[in-house]
Design an enzyme around this catalytic site. Structure first.
Site, PDB file in Angstrom:
ATOM      1  N   ALA A  29       3.048  -1.153  -9.934  1.00  0.00           N
ATOM      2  CA  ALA A  29       2.714  -1.327  -8.524  1.00  0.00           C
ATOM      3  C   ALA A  29       1.325  -0.771  -8.267  1.00  0.00           C
ATOM      4  CB  ALA A  29       3.757  -0.639  -7.640  1.00  0.00           C
ATOM      5  N   ASN A  30       0.969  -0.607  -7.010  1.00  0.00           N
ATOM      6  CA  ASN A  30      -0.327  -0.048  -6.638  1.00  0.00           C
ATOM      7  C   ASN A  30      -0.150   0.778  -5.364  1.00  0.00           C
ATOM      8  OD1 ASN A  30      -0.844  -1.736  -4.179  1.00  0.00           O
ATOM      9  ND2 ASN A  30      -0.535  -3.331  -5.705  1.00  0.00           N
ATOM     10  N   ARG A  31      -1.231   1.354  -4.872  1.00  0.00           N
ATOM     11  CA  ARG A  31      -1.137   2.349  -3.800  1.00  0.00           C
ATOM     12  C   ARG A  31      -1.165   1.792  -2.382  1.00  0.00           C
ATOM     13  NH1 ARG A  31      -1.493   7.288  -6.017  1.00  0.00           N
ATOM     14  NH2 ARG A  31      -2.596   7.471  -8.012  1.00  0.00           N
ATOM     15  N   ALA A  95      -1.576  -6.243  -1.259  1.00  0.00           N
ATOM     16  CA  ALA A  95      -2.198  -5.857  -2.527  1.00  0.00           C
ATOM     17  C   ALA A  95      -1.266  -6.323  -3.638  1.00  0.00           C
ATOM     18  CB  ALA A  95      -2.404  -4.351  -2.585  1.00  0.00           C
TER      19      ALA A  95
END
Ligand code: C5P
Length: 222
Positions: A29-31, A95
């Site tokens: 995943a990402n932030r 995102a």
């Protein structure tokens, strides 16, 4: 009217990260917090639009007055986006994870077997923004992408417009110094297809959303 510039319009917004499962308990995943995308969905609804928000996993509440479709992966997001068409405006603020594990996650946790970490081959996810921008039938009249960059924000945004085929890029500097990722403020540059550009001062994400909605309503009627 001035207060409801999107009355009668249909708006689609993507928001949040995607989670790409490795096994039943792990993911890539990402932030992304989803704050900017959710704020845009809320602002569009306040401006009178019928809004569908396609959201990856986030820890913030659903915006009021918006139909929310929750997804986990990029591929699920693409399916939900296609199901939400046709719309007048599509804003791709999610995102999306660029890559996912090549091997579909099974029902069993990957175990340590004493021989060191297993390789994790990745494959590219579908580009949702580019897919929708290049639709031959049913392309929304206004397609908006985001660009989260840590350096040479504007050059990258111009290249991205050309590559992705969208009408507008909202570029933000997510370098650590900016505190944008997960934060409440945003400094954005708007880059249009014809090269026209404007930079807004550092604003709260809610205010960026409200201004963006007014800007998009103006583009739609021009
Ligand atoms: O290529 P990059 O990820 O920097 O592009 C960002 C823009 O493209 C954002 O608007 C994002 O929502 C969209 N995007 C997408 N699907 C992907 C990757 C990015 O819709 N797989």
């Amino acid at each position: 009217t001035a207060a409801r510039p999107l009355a009668g319009r249909r708006v689609l917004v993507t928001s949040g990260p995607t989670h790409e499962p490795i096994d039943p308990v792990r993911y890539l995943a990402n932030r992304s917090s989803g704050r900017q995308g959710h704020a845009i969905a809320a602002a569009a609804a306040e401006a009178g639009a019928t809004v569908t928000l396609v959201s990856g996993p986030v820890a913030i509440p659903d915006p009021a007055g918006v139909r929310v479709v929750r997804v986990e992966t990029a591929r699920e997001m693409l399916v939900a986006v296609e199901a939400a068409l046709p719309v007048d405006i599509a804003v791709f603020a999610a995102a999306v994870a660029d890559w996912r594990p090549e091997v579909e996650a099974g029902s069993k946790k990957i175990k340590k077997d004493g021989t060191g970490p297993a390789p994790l081959p990745l494959v590219e996810n579908p580009d949702i923004l580019s897919t929708v921008s290049h639709l031959e039938a049913g392309r929304p009249p206004l397609v908006v992408g985001f660009a989260a960059e840590t350096d040479t924000v504007l050059d990258h945004a111009r290249a991205k417009i050309a590559r992705k085929g969208c009408d507008l890029i909202v570029a933000n500097d997510v370098s650590a110094a900016g505190g944008v990722m997960g934060g409440t403020d945003n400094t954005v540059h708007l880059i249009h297809r014809d090269g026209a550009m404007e930079t807004w001062p550092r604003l709260g994400k809610d205010e960026v959303a409200r201004r963006l909605v007014v800007h998009l309503a103006g583009m739609l009627t021009r």
